[in-house]
Design a protein around this motif. Structure first.
Motif, mmCIF file in Angstrom:
data_model
loop_
_atom_site.group_PDB
_atom_site.id
_atom_site.type_symbol
_atom_site.label_atom_id
_atom_site.label_comp_id
_atom_site.label_asym_id
_atom_site.label_seq_id
_atom_site.Cartn_x
_atom_site.Cartn_y
_atom_site.Cartn_z
ATOM 1 N N LEU A 210 -9.804 2.766 24.673
ATOM 2 C CA LEU A 210 -8.564 2.347 24.970
ATOM 3 C C LEU A 210 -8.020 1.257 24.639
ATOM 4 N N ALA A 211 -8.813 0.858 23.190
ATOM 5 C CA ALA A 211 -8.557 -0.398 22.409
ATOM 6 C C ALA A 211 -6.899 -0.658 22.417
ATOM 7 N N GLY A 212 -6.378 -2.010 22.382
ATOM 8 C CA GLY A 212 -4.981 -1.926 22.399
ATOM 9 C C GLY A 212 -4.547 -3.372 22.988
ATOM 10 N N PRO A 213 -3.210 -3.499 23.074
ATOM 11 C CA PRO A 213 -2.740 -4.515 23.784
ATOM 12 C C PRO A 213 -3.008 -4.699 25.076
ATOM 13 N N GLN A 214 -3.032 -5.909 25.692
ATOM 14 C CA GLN A 214 -3.381 -6.119 27.299
ATOM 15 C C GLN A 214 -2.068 -5.751 27.943
ATOM 16 N N ARG A 215 -0.881 -5.620 27.527
ATOM 17 C CA ARG A 215 0.022 -5.130 28.287
ATOM 18 C C ARG A 215 -0.019 -3.836 28.893
#
Ligand code: NIG
Ligand code: FE
Length: 424
Positions: free
Chosen positions: A16-21
């Motif tokens: 699920l790598a990606g932005p924290q939002r």
């Protein structure tokens, strides 16, 4: 920091790598999957390394756990539960199965009020013990982070005791728990029989219960059951505005029993979440999307109460970030297995398996301010991991309810065998 163990050669790691939002729209379909991959966990219970198994290069002599044929994903985050309560309502379950209506039972002084009577007469130790056994089952099914609401006190002492029990479980059992004061869950007996007014109780929540919960450091969020037969939009607005003033994040039980305006209120006040959402229209969805409120779907409750399922597909298409949670509580849904509920989100709310996984992990973590810590498989994040005994994560939906959890880690510690560990 040295590596304690490596989950090695998993068929798939859903990073699920990606932005924290919070993820919305098409972002919710991207699980960012690595194949034939490994996850290294350090002595501190954090993820040290994630990558392709043949690139694994870690110092020291860590334990190697053979994960061939398995799937590793972030452990589940349950962003809506009412886990601290005494007694049960299995008698009501039987009544409902033979045709009685949830709202009618509630209006007649049963339902939530039956749990209030039982919880008021339980001490903190009893609440901790009862809740601990529920949480043990949830850990075994893959959930390691919990939001827990009060709401079975409807008076200062019991509301605070419920929150204190949740805090104690976090401390004593090393669990990750966020607490929510839901004193505005129902009107207590003395309001119903006219000894005081509804507004008096709303004032008690605003001037006594919420300030005490904040002063004693017992609550992270406030919630209101804004619905037919419960709190009106005006009453809910008073409670939530006061909670905001006290520095609490806002969550709202909204539009579960009718199109009652709770979702709009959540958007208006910039709540973190609006939960249930069975009865919302295009304007409500637009308002939630614009305000960045996460919709928390609770399909277990629809199943148990025989209600319609919230239209999760329409929420995602409208750009509303979506999370999925159990709502685990003594009455409307006592399900504890978020893996099963995630499957119901596919069958009932029309999410895809990938969307439902994002909804029960990363997006749920975002609503609890924990996206830096759990919900993805990335270096430096906590090693809260679920290892499934399958190479295809869609089995969570396809074989819904099967015991697929092969190992569950919370901060690098196995938590799915706590009872066996205690016995041996
Ligand atoms: O989220 N809707 C209100 N509160 C709970 C039900 C609690 C109960 O029935 O005890 C819910 O479904
Ligand atoms: Fe609820």
């Amino acid at each position: 920091m040295s590596v304690a163990f490596v989950l090695h050669r998993a068929a798939k790691v859903l990073t699920l790598a990606g932005p924290q939002r919070p993820r919305r729209g098409r972002e919710m379909s991207d699980l960012c999957i690595l194949e034939d991959a490994s996850v290294a966990v350090d002595e501190d219970g954090r993820i040290a390394w994630v990558g392709s198994a043949h690139n694994l290069d870690v110092p020291g002599d860590p334990e190697i756990v053979d994960c061939r044929g398995k799937t590793i994903l972030p452990a589940f985050v349950d962003a809506h539960t009412h886990l601290v309560y005494a007694g049960d309502r299995k008698d009501e379950l039987e009544m409902r199965l033979s045709g009685a209506d949830y709202e009618a039972i509630f209006a007649a002084g049963g339902g939530i009020l039956a749990s209030v009577r039982a919880t008021r007469s339980a001490d903190e130790d009893a609440l901790v013990t009862a809740t601990r056994s529920r949480i043990r089952r949830m850990l075994r099914a893959g959930t390691t982070t919990f939001e827990i609401k009060s709401g079975y006190g409807l008076e200062p002492a019991t509301e605070l005791r419920q929150l204190a029990a949740a805090r104690r479980l976090a401390r004593e059992d090393g669990l990750r728990i966020r607490t929510t004061c839901l004193a505005a869950h129902a009107f207590p007996e003395d309001v119903r029989d006219g000894r005081r007014t509804a507004d008096d109780f709303v004032s008690e929540i605003c001037e006594t219960i919420l300030p005490a919960a904040v002063r004693e450091g017992l609550a992270d969020y406030a919630d209101v059951f804004c619905d037919r037969g419960a709190f009106s939009v005006e009453q809910a607005r008073r409670v939530l505005a006061r909670a905001k003033e006290l520095g609490l994040g806002l969550r709202v039980h909204a539009n579960e029993l009718g199109p009652t305006g709770g979702a709009r209120l959540a958007a208006e006040l910039g709540a973190l979440t609006a939960d249930h959402l069975l009865f919302v229209d295009d304007d409500d969805r637009r308002a939630l999307a614009r305000a960045g409120v996460t919709a928390v779907l609770l399909p277990g409750t629809s199943l148990v109460l025989g209600k319609p399922f919230a239209d999760g597909r329409a929420l995602i298409e409208a750009g509303v970030p979506v999370a999925v949670a159990t709502d685990s509580n003594p009455g409307s849904c006592a399900l504890e297995n978020l893996g099963l509920v995630l499957a119901l989100a596919c069958y009932g709310n029309r999410l895809s398996p990938a969307e439902a996984i994002v909804a029960a992990t990363h997006n749920a973590a975002c609503t609890l301010g924990l996206a830096h810590e759990v919900g993805r498989v990335e270096p430096t994040m906590a090693a809260d991991l679920l290892v499934l005994d399958t190479d295809d994560p869609r089995d969570l939906v396809y074989h819904a309810g099967s015991p697929l959890a092969w190992a569950v880690y919370c901060r690098g510690r196995r938590v799915d065998r706590l009872d066996e560990a205690a016995k041996s």
